[in-house]
Scaffold this active site. Structure first.
Site, PDB file in Angstrom:
ATOM      1  CG  ASP A  16      -1.901   1.178   1.260  1.00  0.00           C
ATOM      2  OD1 ASP A  16      -1.541   2.170   0.963  1.00  0.00           O
ATOM      3  OD2 ASP A  16      -2.957   1.047   1.953  1.00  0.00           O
ATOM      4  CG  ASN A  30      -9.683  13.740  -9.805  1.00  0.00           C
ATOM      5  OD1 ASN A  30      -9.714  14.925  -9.395  1.00  0.00           O
ATOM      6  ND2 ASN A  30     -10.367  13.105  -9.020  1.00  0.00           N
ATOM      7  CB  VAL A  39      -3.544   5.749  -5.434  1.00  0.00           C
ATOM      8  CG1 VAL A  39      -2.422   6.636  -4.618  1.00  0.00           C
ATOM      9  CG2 VAL A  39      -3.042   4.471  -5.933  1.00  0.00           C
ATOM     10  CG  ASP A  40      -7.196  11.183  -5.345  1.00  0.00           C
ATOM     11  OD1 ASP A  40      -6.482  11.672  -4.469  1.00  0.00           O
ATOM     12  OD2 ASP A  40      -8.009  11.672  -6.269  1.00  0.00           O
ATOM     13  CB  SER A 125      -3.462   5.760 -16.133  1.00  0.00           C
ATOM     14  OG  SER A 125      -3.238   7.218 -16.254  1.00  0.00           O
ATOM     15  CB  VAL A 128     -10.522   4.701 -11.727  1.00  0.00           C
ATOM     16  CG1 VAL A 128     -11.524   5.571 -12.395  1.00  0.00           C
ATOM     17  CG2 VAL A 128     -10.896   4.421 -10.246  1.00  0.00           C
TER      18      VAL A 128
HETATM   19  N1  AR6 Z   1      -1.402   1.635  -2.814  1.00  0.00           N
HETATM   20  C1  AR6 Z   1      -0.841   1.348  -4.181  1.00  0.00           C
HETATM   21  N2  AR6 Z   1      -1.575   0.958  -5.324  1.00  0.00           N
HETATM   22  C2  AR6 Z   1      -2.752   1.339  -5.136  1.00  0.00           C
HETATM   23  C3  AR6 Z   1      -3.652   1.496  -4.037  1.00  0.00           C
HETATM   24  C4  AR6 Z   1      -2.783   1.696  -2.737  1.00  0.00           C
HETATM   25  N3  AR6 Z   1      -3.288   2.132  -1.577  1.00  0.00           N
HETATM   26  N4  AR6 Z   1      -5.094   1.560  -4.389  1.00  0.00           N
HETATM   27  C5  AR6 Z   1      -4.938   1.304  -5.426  1.00  0.00           C
HETATM   28  N5  AR6 Z   1      -3.869   1.010  -6.040  1.00  0.00           N
HETATM   29  P1  AR6 Z   1      -6.266   4.286  -9.467  1.00  0.00           P
HETATM   30  P2  AR6 Z   1      -6.052   5.864 -11.960  1.00  0.00           P
HETATM   31  C6  AR6 Z   1      -3.580   0.742  -7.475  1.00  0.00           C
HETATM   32  O1  AR6 Z   1      -7.624   3.758  -9.459  1.00  0.00           O
HETATM   33  O2  AR6 Z   1      -6.254   4.588 -12.794  1.00  0.00           O
HETATM   34  C7  AR6 Z   1      -9.236   7.988  -8.463  1.00  0.00           C
HETATM   35  O3  AR6 Z   1     -10.521   8.123  -8.263  1.00  0.00           O
HETATM   36  C8  AR6 Z   1      -4.754   0.204  -8.231  1.00  0.00           C
HETATM   37  O4  AR6 Z   1      -4.808  -1.287  -8.245  1.00  0.00           O
HETATM   38  O5  AR6 Z   1      -5.865   4.640  -8.001  1.00  0.00           O
HETATM   39  O6  AR6 Z   1      -4.825   6.924 -12.032  1.00  0.00           O
HETATM   40  C9  AR6 Z   1      -8.882   9.348  -8.914  1.00  0.00           C
HETATM   41  O7  AR6 Z   1      -9.531  10.285  -8.027  1.00  0.00           O
HETATM   42  C10 AR6 Z   1      -4.127   0.556  -9.683  1.00  0.00           C
HETATM   43  O8  AR6 Z   1      -3.254  -0.679 -10.323  1.00  0.00           O
HETATM   44  O9  AR6 Z   1      -5.661   5.422 -10.437  1.00  0.00           O
HETATM   45  C11 AR6 Z   1      -8.811   9.443  -9.939  1.00  0.00           C
HETATM   46  O10 AR6 Z   1     -10.251  10.188 -10.651  1.00  0.00           O
HETATM   47  C12 AR6 Z   1      -3.242   1.957  -9.468  1.00  0.00           C
HETATM   48  O11 AR6 Z   1      -3.045   1.963  -8.123  1.00  0.00           O
HETATM   49  C13 AR6 Z   1      -8.984   8.225 -10.714  1.00  0.00           C
HETATM   50  O12 AR6 Z   1      -9.226   7.484  -9.761  1.00  0.00           O
HETATM   51  C14 AR6 Z   1      -3.832   2.927  -9.919  1.00  0.00           C
HETATM   52  O13 AR6 Z   1      -5.153   2.903  -9.583  1.00  0.00           O
HETATM   53  C15 AR6 Z   1      -7.415   7.930 -11.144  1.00  0.00           C
HETATM   54  O14 AR6 Z   1      -7.316   6.673 -11.741  1.00  0.00           O
END
Ligand code: AR6
Length: 179
Positions: A16, A30, A39-40, A125, A128
């Site tokens: 994490d 975003n 992550v956000d 990226s 989501v």
């Molecule tokens: N630690 C490490 N990796 C993680 C964690 C964590 N705690 N949580 C998720 N991941 P994403 P995006 C992974 O969706 O595609 C948000 O709503 C996850 O499995 O966080 O850039 C923002 O507000 C995936 O492999 O980011 C934006 O609107 C990777 O991190 C949008 O999502 C990125 O997933 C950004 O989407």
């Protein structure tokens, strides 16, 4: 997995990103810097309200896709959070690769400018925003490798992947890149 690049380290870890004890962690934000899931969500939940308060004050216009901004890390163990905005995958004909590269490059540049020796990065990226993981991992790692080759400040870049599948994809890309 870990490789050495001119004495600097590029490594992959499962975990994490909000647990990382590094100078800066990169958030997958975003362009409104409005918070969200993935992550956000974890960054704002664990880091507390001061992160959103700081970004809203300093960057009221948000942050364009392909760029990044820096804020306090609130209650997180890091010193800074760097909010990077990767592109939404739209099929690959809308400049996604260049935008993903520039999101990483800008984030790493901000870390360097703020004197960070260690940075943890997520797979921007790849959640989501739906970017195909094999392509995204190659861009993430190639961009970071070329940054580490040139930058004097950042000594450690650690990609923190959230699943065995993601770690496997990044490991394959890193092996390909370093062979
Ligand atoms: N630690 C490490 N990796 C993680 C964690 C964590 N705690 N949580 C998720 N991941 P994403 P995006 C992974 O969706 O595609 C948000 O709503 C996850 O499995 O966080 O850039 C923002 O507000 C995936 O492999 O980011 C934006 O609107 C990777 O991190 C949008 O999502 C990125 O997933 C950004 O989407």
């Amino acid at each position: 997995m870990r490789v050495s690049i001119q004495g600097r380290t590029l490594e992959l870890a499962l975990g994490d990103i909000t647990d990382q004890e590094v100078d800066a962690i990169v958030n997958a934000a975003n362009s409104q810097l409005a918070g969200g899931g993935g992550v956000d969500g974890a960054v704002h939940r664990r880091g507390g309200r001061t992160i959103m308060a700081d970004t809203t004050k300093r960057y009221p216009g948000g942050c364009p896709t392909g760029s990044a901004v820096i804020s306090t890390a609130g209650d997180l163990p890091a010193r800074f959070v760097i909010h990077a905005v990767g592109p939404r995958w739209g099929g690959g004909q809308s400049g996604e690769a260049k935008l993903l590269e520039s999101a990483y490059r800008t984030a790493l540049g901000l870390a360097s400018e703020h004197g960070c020796a260690s940075v943890a990065l997520p797979a921007l990226s790849c959640g989501v925003y739906g970017y195909p993981i094999d392509e995204a991992s190659r861009i993430a790692l190639a961009t970071t490798q070329s940054f580490l080759e040139q930058d004097p400040n950042v000594q450690l870049a650690r990609f923190v992947l959230f699943s065995e599948g993601m770690l496997g994809a990044f490991s394959a890309a890193l092996e390909e890149l370093s062979s």
